[in-house]
Design an enzyme around this catalytic site. Structure first.
Site, PDB file in Angstrom:
ATOM      1  CG  ASP A   1     -10.793   4.110   7.117  1.00 60.53           C
ATOM      2  OD1 ASP A   1      -9.777   4.531   6.528  1.00 60.53           O
ATOM      3  OD2 ASP A   1     -10.775   3.142   7.891  1.00 60.53           O
TER       4      ASP A   1
ATOM      5  CB  SER B   1      -9.065  -1.700   1.969  1.00 58.24           C
ATOM      6  OG  SER B   1      -9.930  -2.597   2.640  1.00 58.24           O
TER       7      SER B   1
ATOM      8  CG  HIS C   1     -10.451  -1.871   7.525  1.00 56.15           C
ATOM      9  ND1 HIS C   1     -10.055  -2.101   8.819  1.00 56.15           N
ATOM     10  CD2 HIS C   1      -9.446  -2.348   6.732  1.00 56.15           C
ATOM     11  CE1 HIS C   1      -8.865  -2.681   8.824  1.00 56.15           C
ATOM     12  NE2 HIS C   1      -8.481  -2.840   7.573  1.00 56.15           N
TER      13      HIS C   1
ATOM     14  CE  LYS D   1      -3.725   0.932   4.425  1.00 57.76           C
ATOM     15  NZ  LYS D   1      -3.493   1.017   5.892  1.00 57.76           N
TER      16      LYS D   1
ATOM     17  CG  HIS E   1      -6.817   1.814   1.194  1.00 61.46           C
ATOM     18  ND1 HIS E   1      -5.693   1.054   0.989  1.00 61.46           N
ATOM     19  CD2 HIS E   1      -7.421   1.296   2.301  1.00 61.46           C
ATOM     20  CE1 HIS E   1      -5.623   0.119   1.912  1.00 61.46           C
ATOM     21  NE2 HIS E   1      -6.652   0.233   2.717  1.00 61.46           N
TER      22      HIS E   1
ATOM     23  CG  ASN F   1      -1.943  -1.108   1.174  1.00 61.20           C
ATOM     24  OD1 ASN F   1      -2.399  -1.499   0.097  1.00 61.20           O
ATOM     25  ND2 ASN F   1      -2.301  -1.638   2.326  1.00 61.20           N
TER      26      ASN F   1
ATOM     27  CD  GLU G   1     -12.918   1.023   3.910  1.00 54.38           C
ATOM     28  OE1 GLU G   1     -11.817   1.130   3.321  1.00 54.38           O
ATOM     29  OE2 GLU G   1     -13.394  -0.067   4.240  1.00 54.38           O
TER      30      GLU G   1
END
Length: 394
Positions: A221, A196, A148, A244, A224, A62, A192
């Site tokens: 979140d 992910s 997640h 990440k 990513h 990541n 998110e």
């Protein structure tokens, strides 16, 4: 004079009930191809991984902008390590607020357009602390079904009523709020920005509109998305990681000054744990400066992901994460092993990380990858029966 009794000789004794339980659980995981094992692997430079004496091209990392081994980021961490030492010593509320952490929080808040920020030990720890600090037993938490694990963990710790809404289904979210919101004091929506395991993006504009209509608070979140896919609406609660895109370690929350001040007193995973090491904070701060100064670097992972999906005839990527769905866990493991034999590290993702029947290869693209490496992986997958069997024009 008294003596401690001799330790029992356990060499030939029957296994304890604890060991027997663990062995049975491991056997069950083995039978379903779901057991995880740690494999010694050295990373770097760039997308290189070294495993079992072989050099592989890794698509299982990541480090989206390749900043974890950027000389400027390393130098910032080394300087802080030499100046401030290896650890923080204790909770920041005990030892005091380290100036490097304060500088990082100010930069994160400005990046997200918020009043303030708070750094946690990790993204997982952040969500374990944030959610219970905002809601409790009389409240409602709605979590995207593919969110997640740490989002669900935070909701469970809070004691609030937790309900899942179908993945990215704003209509379902609206229906749940219409039916249930009046029964609860506070309501919190967890989602998110970039998911992910699927690499798709949440419809944040629509979610925020529904949230406002029902006086619900939204936490996004952004683990990513930070630095690579951030355009669009901002939620009242923007959390993410330093591990990440920023190539370091830690988690954060960006929000209003009032919310951050509340977290400083009530987020247990902040209050009752040692602060982030200054070197990690300094490295993340330098990485964030690079992200903001080099937009062409930030654009590269998505461009490479789209090159890959076009070559394999997959839906166009919307983030640096592309899932190659396989189905059965055994088949995903076999495909991953076949790629490793060809020089590529693409780890199989299996339940419970993803739903049953959706085991996959999770392909993650970095600015450190070369186009030839991306094309090589696509060609290897095609040779293994994934995607079109005739090379498209590129």
């Amino acid at each position: 004079m008294s003596f401690a009794p001799p330790l029992p000789d356990t060499a030939d004794s029957a296994p304890s009930s604890l060991d027997a339980f663990a062995r049975q659980a491991l056997d069950d995981l083995d039978a379903r191809a779901l057991r995880r094992r740690l494999i010694d692997t050295a990373r770097g430079p760039g997308p290189i991984a070294r495993r079992d004496g072989r050099t592989l091209i890794s698509f299982s990392c990541n480090d989206y902008l390749g900043l974890s081994d950027d000389p400027r980021v390393i130098a910032a961490g080394q300087e802080a390590l030499a100046r401030y030492g290896a650890g923080a010593g204790a909770s920041r509320l005990v030892t005091g607020n380290h100036p490097v952490l304060a500088a990082l929080e100010a930069r994160l808040a400005a990046h997200k357009g918020k009043d303030a920020a708070l750094v946690f030990g990790s993204g997982y720890m952040a969500n374990l602390g944030i959610v219970p600090a905002l809601v409790g037993a009389q409240d409602l938490v709605l979590v995207d079904a593919l969110g997640h694990s740490c989002l669900f963990a935070g909701a469970q710790v809070s004691g609030a009523t937790m309900l899942r809404f179908r993945h990215n289904d704003v209509g379902h979210l609206r229906d749940i709020l219409a039916a249930r919101r009046s029964r609860h004091g506070r309501a919190l929506i967890l989602t998110e920005r970039v998911f992910s395991m699927d690499g798709d993006r949440a419809p944040l504009d629509a979610i925020l509109e529904v949230a406002a209509a029902h006086d619900a608070w939204t936490l996004v979140d952004d683990a990513h998305g930070l630095g690579v896919v951030e355009a669009g609406a901002r939620a009242p609660l923007e959390m993410g990681t330093l591990s990440k895109t920023l190539g370091s370690y830690g988690g954060y929350l960006c929000a209003s000054r009032e919310v951050i001040d509340l977290m400083t007193s009530r987020a247990r995973s902040f209050v009752y744990t040692t602060g982030l090491p200054p070197a990690s904070a300094a490295a993340a701060l330098r990485a964030l400066e690079i992200v903001e100064a080099e937009p062409e670097r930030a654009a590269r992972p998505l461009a490479l992901a789209r090159r890959f999906t076009a070559r394999l005839g997959l839906p166009a990527a919307t983030s640096p994460i592309v899932p190659v769905l396989v189905g059965a866990a055994e088949a995903a493991l076999a495909l991953s092993a076949a790629l490793e034999a060809r020089g590529y590290l693409v780890v199989a993702i299996r339940p419970p990380t993803v739903p049953a029947g959706t085991a996959r290869l999770r392909v993650a693209f970095s600015a450190a990858h070369e186009e030839s490496q991306v094309d090589g992986l696509a060609d290897a997958l095609r040779a293994l029966g994934i995607g079109p069997q005739v090379s498209p024009e590129t």
